[in-house]
Design a protein around this motif. Sequence first.
Motif, PDB file in Angstrom:
ATOM      1  N   UNK A   6      38.354  69.600   2.608  1.00 46.73           N
ATOM      2  CA  UNK A   6      37.769  68.328   2.194  1.00 46.73           C
ATOM      3  C   UNK A   6      38.537  67.163   2.807  1.00 46.73           C
ATOM      4  N   UNK A   7      37.826  66.061   3.001  1.00 45.20           N
ATOM      5  CA  UNK A   7      38.448  64.816   3.451  1.00 45.20           C
ATOM      6  C   UNK A   7      37.583  63.645   3.021  1.00 45.20           C
ATOM      7  N   UNK A   8      38.136  62.447   3.138  1.00 46.43           N
ATOM      8  CA  UNK A   8      37.362  61.245   2.861  1.00 46.43           C
ATOM      9  C   UNK A   8      37.660  60.570   1.547  1.00 46.43           C
ATOM     10  N   UNK A   9      38.533  61.146   0.751  1.00 47.28           N
ATOM     11  CA  UNK A   9      38.872  60.508  -0.515  1.00 47.28           C
ATOM     12  C   UNK A   9      39.689  59.250  -0.336  1.00 47.28           C
ATOM     13  N   UNK A 117      40.313  66.620  -2.476  1.00 46.48           N
ATOM     14  CA  UNK A 117      40.623  65.268  -1.999  1.00 46.48           C
ATOM     15  C   UNK A 117      40.517  64.310  -3.188  1.00 46.48           C
ATOM     16  N   UNK A 118      41.480  63.427  -3.315  1.00 44.73           N
ATOM     17  CA  UNK A 118      41.561  62.536  -4.471  1.00 44.73           C
ATOM     18  C   UNK A 118      40.641  61.332  -4.292  1.00 44.73           C
ATOM     19  N   UNK A 119      39.860  61.075  -5.317  1.00 44.58           N
ATOM     20  CA  UNK A 119      39.042  59.866  -5.377  1.00 44.58           C
ATOM     21  C   UNK A 119      39.492  59.069  -6.604  1.00 44.58           C
ATOM     22  N   UNK A 120      39.860  57.833  -6.378  1.00 43.37           N
ATOM     23  CA  UNK A 120      40.287  56.953  -7.466  1.00 43.37           C
ATOM     24  C   UNK A 120      39.428  55.707  -7.456  1.00 43.37           C
TER      25      UNK A 120
END
Length: 123
Positions: A6-9, A117-120
């Motif tokens: 995954x990527x893009x966070x 991937x972290x989304x904040x």
Amino acid sequence: QVQPVESGGGLVQPGGSLRLSCELSGFTLATYAIGWFRQAPGKGREGVLCITANDGITYFANSVKGRFTISRDNAKNTVYLQMNSLIPEDTAVYYCATDRRAYCSRSYIWSYWGQGTQVTVSP
């Protein structure tokens, strides 16, 4: 070896958008369903969306209907999660996964997972 990545966070303000990518190696994406999941701090893992091998879409979470969508590019072996109108409650680590099946179901084990991937979402 099947390996999702995954990527893009990142950090985004409420109301903003992000597009996550899930690149899969080790198999032919075109014949399999891919799911997106998330885990918020202190909570269990939750299914978000899934796309079947023939591009059918299944929503696992009613809270994202009308805001999130999923798509795939088989030539790039990549699945995307487009997230719009983000709210703080969307803050989580987002994972993609496959069980090497053509259809979507919450009951699958989902044998192959990415690292997340972290989304904040925060002002």
